[in-house]
Design an enzyme around this catalytic site. Structure first.
Site, PDB file in Angstrom:
ATOM      1  N   ARG A  11       5.916   4.305   7.599  1.00  8.93           N
ATOM      2  CA  ARG A  11       4.703   5.117   7.492  1.00  8.93           C
ATOM      3  C   ARG A  11       4.882   6.492   8.138  1.00  8.93           C
ATOM      4  NH1 ARG A  11       4.895   2.141   4.684  1.00  8.93           N
ATOM      5  NH2 ARG A  11       3.757   0.237   4.319  1.00  8.93           N
ATOM      6  N   SER A  40      -5.249   0.213   5.788  1.00 10.85           N
ATOM      7  CA  SER A  40      -4.895  -0.381   7.083  1.00 10.85           C
ATOM      8  C   SER A  40      -5.228   0.627   8.187  1.00 10.85           C
ATOM      9  CB  SER A  40      -3.400  -0.691   7.140  1.00 10.85           C
ATOM     10  OG  SER A  40      -3.077  -1.558   6.085  1.00 10.85           O
ATOM     11  N   GLU A  44      -3.262   4.282  11.918  1.00  9.79           N
ATOM     12  CA  GLU A  44      -2.436   4.833  10.838  1.00  9.79           C
ATOM     13  C   GLU A  44      -3.016   6.138  10.265  1.00  9.79           C
ATOM     14  OE1 GLU A  44      -0.841   2.073   7.706  1.00  9.79           O
ATOM     15  OE2 GLU A  44      -1.644   3.597   6.359  1.00  9.79           O
TER      16      GLU A  44
HETATM   17  C1  LIG Z   1      -8.141   0.778   0.140  1.00 11.85           C
HETATM   18  C2  LIG Z   1      -6.897   1.447   0.660  1.00 11.85           C
HETATM   19  C3  LIG Z   1      -5.682   0.811   0.558  1.00 11.85           C
HETATM   20  C4  LIG Z   1      -4.505   1.415   1.028  1.00 11.85           C
HETATM   21  N1  LIG Z   1      -3.327   0.753   0.920  1.00 11.85           N
HETATM   22  C5  LIG Z   1      -2.186   1.339   1.352  1.00 11.85           C
HETATM   23  C6  LIG Z   1      -0.927   0.651   1.226  1.00 11.85           C
HETATM   24  O1  LIG Z   1      -0.833  -0.457   0.704  1.00 11.85           O
HETATM   25  N2  LIG Z   1       0.179   1.280   1.698  1.00 11.85           N
HETATM   26  C7  LIG Z   1       0.138   2.526   2.255  1.00 11.85           C
HETATM   27  O2  LIG Z   1       1.190   3.028   2.643  1.00 11.85           O
HETATM   28  N3  LIG Z   1      -1.036   3.186   2.381  1.00 11.85           N
HETATM   29  C8  LIG Z   1      -2.187   2.632   1.957  1.00 11.85           C
HETATM   30  N4  LIG Z   1      -3.384   3.288   2.099  1.00 11.85           N
HETATM   31  C9  LIG Z   1      -3.417   4.602   2.774  1.00 11.85           C
HETATM   32  C10 LIG Z   1      -3.433   5.815   1.809  1.00 11.85           C
HETATM   33  O3  LIG Z   1      -3.864   5.452   0.536  1.00 11.85           O
HETATM   34  C11 LIG Z   1      -2.076   6.501   1.705  1.00 11.85           C
HETATM   35  O4  LIG Z   1      -1.657   6.927   2.967  1.00 11.85           O
HETATM   36  C12 LIG Z   1      -2.090   7.712   0.758  1.00 11.85           C
HETATM   37  O5  LIG Z   1      -0.790   8.178   0.537  1.00 11.85           O
HETATM   38  C13 LIG Z   1      -2.950   8.868   1.274  1.00 11.85           C
HETATM   39  O6  LIG Z   1      -3.063   9.795   0.225  1.00 11.85           O
HETATM   40  P1  LIG Z   1      -4.219  10.849   0.157  1.00 11.85           P
HETATM   41  O7  LIG Z   1      -3.898  11.761  -0.976  1.00 11.85           O
HETATM   42  O8  LIG Z   1      -5.520  10.184   0.110  1.00 11.85           O
HETATM   43  O9  LIG Z   1      -4.012  11.618   1.539  1.00 11.85           O
HETATM   44  P2  LIG Z   1      -5.134  12.264   2.466  1.00 11.85           P
HETATM   45  O10 LIG Z   1      -5.863  11.190   3.161  1.00 11.85           O
HETATM   46  O11 LIG Z   1      -5.936  13.234   1.677  1.00 11.85           O
HETATM   47  O12 LIG Z   1      -4.218  13.047   3.516  1.00 11.85           O
HETATM   48  C14 LIG Z   1      -3.389  12.345   4.416  1.00 11.85           C
HETATM   49  C15 LIG Z   1      -2.433  13.326   5.110  1.00 11.85           C
HETATM   50  O13 LIG Z   1      -1.535  13.854   4.145  1.00 11.85           O
HETATM   51  C16 LIG Z   1      -1.599  15.281   4.171  1.00 11.85           C
HETATM   52  N5  LIG Z   1      -1.455  15.791   2.815  1.00 11.85           N
HETATM   53  C17 LIG Z   1      -2.191  15.479   1.706  1.00 11.85           C
HETATM   54  N6  LIG Z   1      -1.729  16.172   0.652  1.00 11.85           N
HETATM   55  C18 LIG Z   1      -0.704  16.943   1.095  1.00 11.85           C
HETATM   56  C19 LIG Z   1       0.181  17.894   0.479  1.00 11.85           C
HETATM   57  N7  LIG Z   1       0.110  18.209  -0.797  1.00 11.85           N
HETATM   58  N8  LIG Z   1       1.109  18.489   1.279  1.00 11.85           N
HETATM   59  C20 LIG Z   1       1.207  18.188   2.580  1.00 11.85           C
HETATM   60  N9  LIG Z   1       0.400  17.305   3.217  1.00 11.85           N
HETATM   61  C21 LIG Z   1      -0.538  16.699   2.472  1.00 11.85           C
HETATM   62  C22 LIG Z   1      -2.961  15.626   4.746  1.00 11.85           C
HETATM   63  O14 LIG Z   1      -2.931  16.907   5.334  1.00 11.85           O
HETATM   64  C23 LIG Z   1      -3.173  14.518   5.747  1.00 11.85           C
HETATM   65  O15 LIG Z   1      -2.558  14.862   6.959  1.00 11.85           O
HETATM   66  C24 LIG Z   1      -4.567   2.696   1.634  1.00 11.85           C
HETATM   67  C25 LIG Z   1      -5.824   3.341   1.748  1.00 11.85           C
HETATM   68  C26 LIG Z   1      -6.965   2.730   1.257  1.00 11.85           C
HETATM   69  C27 LIG Z   1      -8.287   3.439   1.361  1.00 11.85           C
END
Ligand SMILES: Cc1cc2nc3c(=O)[nH]c(=O)nc-3n(C[C@H](O)[C@H](O)[C@H](O)COP(=O)(O)OP(=O)(O)OC[C@H]3O[C@@H](n4cnc5c(N)ncnc54)[C@H](O)[C@@H]3O)c2cc1C
EC number: 1.3.1.98
Length: 419
Positions: free
Chosen positions: A176, A310, A411
């Site tokens: 992660r 998580s 996380e």
């Molecule tokens: C129901 C649920 C289930 C999930 N299951 C999993 C799982 O099984 N495994 C897992 O690993 N994660 C899981 N996650 C966590 C999450 O989905 C991941 O971490 C996902 O990659 C976050 O993406 P996001 O676009 O929503 O990021 P955001 O929440 O919008 O941003 C997260 C971080 O990434 C940065 N960021 C976003 N876009 C960019 C970019 N273009 N350039 C640089 N930085 C950027 C942001 O600045 C921030 O610091 C889950 C979340 C939920 C709600």
């Protein structure tokens, strides 16, 4: 000065995040070209504006206070095949190289790959968020991690004000984490942030994936193998792997609420979510558009889906600490920071065995609670604010520490708050 696209009525973080909490945003911008994206970031840095680059808002927990800065969300959604010819080094199979804009919804990309017979990301089906963020925290699930499919990442370096590309070695992927995520924090301490926070120093513009051209892949995790009634290590159709993963996730409530895309600020950011939910709730794998439209309304809002996924990471502890855990606590070989041998245990197990059962709330009328289906998901039961989620998180973290002497590390990225 570039003509940066803007919107008049600004959303709040509650509108843009899966957990549905967070304060109002001073300025929300959705760049529609690569040049606009870079220019928006560059200008914000030049003006020393607080900058939050977000994707699907599924891994951030944001303060209830107003956010006096700029929130940028990449509105580009292109997926392009850049090389369809090369041989896979490790087998007789061909590989394919695909360039994906940071703004593409992760599950749209997985769906595209599975549909076209490109193997390597199918076990990551149903993870909310965008392709850009997938490499920030090296998403993983059911035996796969995005790290193993990435060829390189195209970035904007905010320090040097220049474009760069990082290959997998430079990205320093770990559990992660990646060099992108680390660039928000000082020497690994999540409470000590750098000047780039709450975004990385390196902004992801596109991710280039190298996948295998195959309709099958190896099943790498027991829980998934059981659902498919095969053994770990056996191959299976990637279509079926995707469907099995989505079904497991649905049962655990570990999918996002598809109704959030009815919100003005989320419309159009994902393609197929209504179809996916309708198809999974019936037996039909090829539902017509009219049936999707008719049946989507019957899918209820499930508050277990209002989470950041998580909430705590699985702790990696020393072998000495691991020996103090009771029999039955999951233990897997892992590496501690610095390279020492360690043990990874399960945060969900620790929470559950410290007495916080699924559905736990600090009081009967609390608006935040553990998911009724998964002890690792802290959820907004309706009307919760960030402080309600934090209160729940603090109680659980203290309970686990008192019982097992292990301090759980969150996380999600915390913006404007600390646990
Ligand atoms: C129901 C649920 C289930 C999930 N299951 C999993 C799982 O099984 N495994 C897992 O690993 N994660 C899981 N996650 C966590 C999450 O989905 C991941 O971490 C996902 O990659 C976050 O993406 P996001 O676009 O929503 O990021 P955001 O929440 O919008 O941003 C997260 C971080 O990434 C940065 N960021 C976003 N876009 C960019 C970019 N273009 N350039 C640089 N930085 C950027 C942001 O600045 C921030 O610091 C889950 C979340 C939920 C709600």
């Amino acid at each position: 000065m570039a003509n940066i696209p803007d919107v008049q009525n600004q959303p709040s973080f509650a509108d843009l995040t899966t957990i549905g909490v967070g304060g109002r945003i001073a300025r929300f911008v959705e760049p529609r070209t690569r040049e606009e994206f870079i220019e928006t970031v560059r200008q914000a840095d030049e003006e020393k504006t607080l900058l939050s680059v977000i994707g699907g808002g599924s891994n951030i927990l944001v303060s209830d206070d107003d956010f006096d800065g700029m929130v940028v969300r990449d509105a580009r959604h292109s997926i392009t095949v850049v090389d369809d010819e090369s041989n896979d080094e490790n087998s007789l199979l061909k590989s394919i190289t695909i360039r994906v804009d940071a703004g593409v919804h992760w599950d749209d990309f997985v769906s595209y790959c599975v549909h076209n017979g490109f193997a390597g990301v199918e076990a990551l089906s149903g993870i909310p968020g965008t392709v850009g963020a997938s490499v920030v925290q090296n998403i993983g699930a059911y035996g796969q991690e995005v790290a193993s499919s990435v060829s390189y990442v195209e970035l904007w370096d905010r320090e040097k004000n220049e474009l760069c590309t990082f290959d997998v070695d430079t990205l320093e992927f770990g559990y992660r984490t990646s060099i992108l995520k680390q660039s928000m924090y000082q020497s690994g301490a999540h409470s000590a942030t750098t000047k780039y926070f709450p975004s990385p120093r390196y902004i992801v513009l596109a991710v280039v994936f190298k996948l295998t051209k195959s309709h099958t892949n190896t099943v790498q995790m027991g829980q998934l193998a059981k659902a498919l009634t095969v053994g770990v290590g056996q191959t299976f159709n990637i279509d079926d792997i995707r469907r099995a993963v989505l079904m497991i996730r649905m049962r655990k409530g570990m999918v996002e609420d598809p109704h959030r895309y009815e919100n003005t600020w989320m419309k159009g950011t994902i393609q197929d979510i209504q179809r996916t939910f309708v198809e999974l709730s019936g037996d039909d794998a090829n539902t017509s558009d009219s049936k999707v439209a008719a049946n989507f309304g019957t899918i209820k809002v499930d508050r277990n889906r209002w989470s950041c996924g998580s909430f705590f990471m699985n702790p990696i502890i020393s072998t000495e600490v691991a020996q103090t855990l009771p029999d039955g606590a999951p233990q897997f070989d892992a590496t501690l920071p610095g390279g020492r041998e360690g043990i990874k245990t399960s945060a969900a197990w620790l929470i559950d065995h410290a007495g916080f059962k699924a559905g736990f709330k600090v009081s009967d009328d609390a608006t935040a609670g553990l998911s009724t289906r998964h002890t690792l998901a802290l959820t907004n039961r309706g009307g919760a604010h960030c402080n309600d989620i934090l209160e729940l998180a603090r109680v659980i973290r203290a309970g686990v520490r008192d019982t097992y002497g292990i301090t759980l590390v969150p996380e999600p990225v915390f913006i404007g708050v600390e646990i």
